[in-house]
Design an enzyme around this catalytic site. Sequence first.
Site, PDB file in Angstrom:
ATOM      1  CE  LYS A  82      12.886  15.017  67.397  1.00  0.00           C
ATOM      2  NZ  LYS A  82      12.276  13.973  68.276  1.00  0.00           N
ATOM      3  CG  ASP A  89       8.340   9.794  76.607  1.00  0.00           C
ATOM      4  OD1 ASP A  89       7.390   9.792  77.426  1.00  0.00           O
ATOM      5  OD2 ASP A  89       8.566  10.739  75.839  1.00  0.00           O
TER       6      ASP A  89
END
Length: 372
Positions: free
Chosen positions: A109, A204
């Site tokens: 990432k 989240d």
Amino acid sequence: MGNCSGKSAKLAHASSSQFFDSKSGTSNEKKKQVHSHKQSFHGNFGKNDSPVPSNLKSFTFNDLKNATRNFRADSLLGEGGFGYVFKGWIDENTFAPCKPGSGMVVAVKKLKPESFQGHREWLAEVNYLGLLHHENLVRLIGYCSEFDNRLLVYEVMTKGSLENHLFKKGVQLIPWHTRMSIAVDVARGLSFLHGLEANVIYRDLKASNILLDSDFNAKLSDFGLARDGPSGDRTHVSTRVVGTTGYAAPEYVASGHLTPKNDVYSFGVVLLELLSGTRATGDENVGGADETLVEWAKPFLSDSRRVLRIMDTRLGGQYSKKGAQTAASLALRCLDVDPRLRPTMDEVLATLQLIQAPKDVTKCSQQIKQSR
């Protein structure tokens, strides 16, 4: 990741105290060691030296450039608020970059330079996943913090996100039993976080942050918004409101008061998505353009005779009716507007595990009705 107003927001620096693996015991000595390391990590990680948990590999930017074939477009696995995710290959033992098709496949990432989430969220991911180890949390292998480059290296979850499998056309339909197994995995991961001494709040939870391996085992990913929960006499943590519209608990959106019960609400939304095959927001199947999945489904959840109307029609009725009713009742409890009336994640997990045991579903359903 995003916030509830549709704009990205930065996260206050995440801090944690004592972490432990639910399977490896909770000795005081181990807790003290981890706590000491955590303090050192927080105190120094903004500087040129980057002390991190010793189990994480420090990659150079060139390492990851070579592992991903220079971040080529055909290596791209996905994109999120943090940045782009690329497929890479590294040696299983040395973690050195290697040729495609050899060694171990990893997900790399790469932070977007213009990302609103930025270094603090990147740091939160390293911070939490570098020390937290659990079967239902994605494994962080290493990181790169070289000049302005911020990258993270994870295990690859070959089936991708739950979001893609529930809502994307042309993908394999997830059967009822697998959906409940995914719900159990997610509940187990959250229960682990909430059970830590630091009382970690994930903050989240949504379908795109739940990743699936080749056997559809689910793991929580993307810890950029995670925060330690309240401690001592405090009932909540006051924070800037971040998260995703449709998943965030209403009292958190209204006040910024963060508690573990916020995660419970978000879990209720995900459970509804698993039952209905409908997105939390923006799905054409929901009653209106401005109506969320929760608003549409709630009138059905409280009526055992009507609750089956919310079920995903693609399942073709191939599910346990009693199990679906029990799961719907559980979702309704998780979505209670009063956070004090929501179950804990331990209670949620126990109920879901009973749903997986057909003989206990009737008893479980009765227990839920009595608790309301």
